[in-house]
Design an enzyme around this catalytic site. Structure first.
Site, PDB file in Angstrom:
ATOM      1  N   ASP A 166       0.847  -1.185   0.000  1.00 45.50           N
ATOM      2  CA  ASP A 166       0.000   0.000   0.000  1.00 45.50           C
ATOM      3  C   ASP A 166       0.892   1.248   0.000  1.00 45.50           C
ATOM      4  OD1 ASP A 166      -3.214   0.524   0.962  1.00 45.50           O
ATOM      5  OD2 ASP A 166      -1.816   2.206   1.103  1.00 45.50           O
ATOM      6  N   ASN A 174     -12.869  -3.123   2.278  1.00 38.17           N
ATOM      7  CA  ASN A 174     -13.859  -2.063   2.425  1.00 38.17           C
ATOM      8  C   ASN A 174     -14.797  -2.100   1.231  1.00 38.17           C
ATOM      9  OD1 ASN A 174     -12.810  -1.019   4.871  1.00 38.17           O
ATOM     10  ND2 ASN A 174     -11.187   0.019   3.732  1.00 38.17           N
ATOM     11  N   GLY A 231     -15.669   3.365   3.817  1.00 32.84           N
ATOM     12  CA  GLY A 231     -14.519   4.196   3.467  1.00 32.84           C
ATOM     13  C   GLY A 231     -13.765   3.725   2.241  1.00 32.84           C
ATOM     14  N   GLN A 232     -14.420   2.918   1.397  1.00 30.61           N
ATOM     15  CA  GLN A 232     -13.733   2.481   0.172  1.00 30.61           C
ATOM     16  C   GLN A 232     -13.372   3.695  -0.671  1.00 30.61           C
ATOM     17  OE1 GLN A 232     -15.935  -0.307  -2.279  1.00 30.61           O
ATOM     18  NE2 GLN A 232     -14.180  -0.671  -3.635  1.00 30.61           N
ATOM     19  N   SER A 233     -12.109   3.763  -1.092  1.00 29.42           N
ATOM     20  CA  SER A 233     -11.656   4.912  -1.886  1.00 29.42           C
ATOM     21  C   SER A 233     -11.172   4.512  -3.270  1.00 29.42           C
ATOM     22  CB  SER A 233     -10.548   5.667  -1.148  1.00 29.42           C
ATOM     23  OG  SER A 233      -9.427   4.831  -0.943  1.00 29.42           O
ATOM     24  N   HIS A 291     -10.202  -5.034  -3.452  1.00 23.63           N
ATOM     25  CA  HIS A 291      -8.880  -5.310  -2.890  1.00 23.63           C
ATOM     26  C   HIS A 291      -9.021  -5.786  -1.458  1.00 23.63           C
ATOM     27  CE1 HIS A 291      -9.876  -1.027  -2.425  1.00 23.63           C
ATOM     28  NE2 HIS A 291      -9.255  -1.070  -1.268  1.00 23.63           N
ATOM     29  N   HIS A 345      -7.024  -5.722   2.018  1.00 24.50           N
ATOM     30  CA  HIS A 345      -5.907  -5.179   2.791  1.00 24.50           C
ATOM     31  C   HIS A 345      -5.370  -6.302   3.677  1.00 24.50           C
ATOM     32  CE1 HIS A 345      -6.932  -0.766   2.270  1.00 24.50           C
ATOM     33  NE2 HIS A 345      -8.123  -1.285   2.041  1.00 24.50           N
TER      34      HIS A 345
HETATM   35  P1  AMP Z   1      -9.761   1.577   0.331  1.00 19.71           P
HETATM   36  O1  AMP Z   1      -9.857   2.882   1.083  1.00 19.71           O
HETATM   37  O2  AMP Z   1     -10.191   0.391   1.127  1.00 19.71           O
HETATM   38  O3  AMP Z   1     -10.439   1.678  -1.017  1.00 19.71           O
HETATM   39  O4  AMP Z   1      -8.222   1.334   0.096  1.00 19.71           O
HETATM   40  C1  AMP Z   1      -7.516   1.845  -0.978  1.00 19.71           C
HETATM   41  C2  AMP Z   1      -6.063   1.739  -0.621  1.00 19.71           C
HETATM   42  O5  AMP Z   1      -5.317   1.869  -1.800  1.00 19.71           O
HETATM   43  C3  AMP Z   1      -5.576   2.814   0.354  1.00 19.71           C
HETATM   44  O6  AMP Z   1      -5.017   2.186   1.496  1.00 19.71           O
HETATM   45  C4  AMP Z   1      -4.532   3.571  -0.460  1.00 19.71           C
HETATM   46  O7  AMP Z   1      -3.444   3.988   0.323  1.00 19.71           O
HETATM   47  C5  AMP Z   1      -4.133   2.549  -1.494  1.00 19.71           C
HETATM   48  N1  AMP Z   1      -3.636   3.072  -2.759  1.00 19.71           N
HETATM   49  C6  AMP Z   1      -4.218   3.998  -3.551  1.00 19.71           C
HETATM   50  N2  AMP Z   1      -3.494   4.194  -4.669  1.00 19.71           N
HETATM   51  C7  AMP Z   1      -2.430   3.351  -4.573  1.00 19.71           C
HETATM   52  C8  AMP Z   1      -1.325   3.065  -5.415  1.00 19.71           C
HETATM   53  N3  AMP Z   1      -1.135   3.699  -6.577  1.00 19.71           N
HETATM   54  N4  AMP Z   1      -0.422   2.134  -5.009  1.00 19.71           N
HETATM   55  C9  AMP Z   1      -0.591   1.496  -3.828  1.00 19.71           C
HETATM   56  N5  AMP Z   1      -1.616   1.711  -2.986  1.00 19.71           N
HETATM   57  C10 AMP Z   1      -2.535   2.631  -3.354  1.00 19.71           C
END
Ligand code: AMP
Length: 114
Positions: A30, A87, A93-95, A100, A102
């Site tokens: 991450d 998430n 809080g999925q972003s 994926h 974690h």
């Molecule tokens: P989520 O909030 O569960 O959707 O998790 C998305 C995760 O992706 C977060 O922990 C970010 O830090 C991680 N993330 C976003 N862009 C990248 C990237 N280019 N390389 C590695 N991790 C990333």
């Protein structure tokens, strides 16, 4: 529309610190680790979240969990334990809207999560 960042990583078109790759899955560090070890396991195929998964995705979902356990073992997390989180949607809080897992470890985890 720009391509999903995790699709780009899976295709080798965006940088990532890979720890695993096979025909179906990729795992990498991450970018903003929330624990001493923080890995992400993704399917190569774009799926928004587990909410978008279908019965036909059963093997893929199982494979992702097995890869998560494998990369956790390789990172030395087996003895003390670790957490696998996915998430799903806004309240969680999925972003990044590409499924994926974690894999977090290397410190004690609180419960319940925030
Ligand atoms: P989520 O909030 O569960 O959707 O998790 C998305 C995760 O992706 C977060 O922990 C970010 O830090 C991680 N993330 C976003 N862009 C990248 C990237 N280019 N390389 C590695 N991790 C990333």
């Amino acid at each position: 529309m720009s391509e999903c960042i995790f699709c780009r990583i899976a295709a080798g078109r965006a940088p990532a610190r890979l720890v695993w790759q096979d025909d179906e899955a990729v795992a990498f560090h991450d970018l903003h680790p929330q624990a001493p070890v923080h890995l992400l396991v993704i399917p190569r195929r774009h799926l928004v979240s587990v909410n978008a998964a279908a019965p036909a995705d059963r093997d893929l979902l199982g494979h992702l969990l097995l890869v998560a356990a494998q990369v956790a073992r390789s990172a030395g997390l087996e003895a003390r334990g670790y957490r696998i989180v996915t998430n799903c949607g806004a309240d969680a809080g999925q972003s990044v809207f590409h499924l994926h897992l974690h894999v977090l470890g290397g410190r004690p985890m609180g419960w319940p999560p925030g």
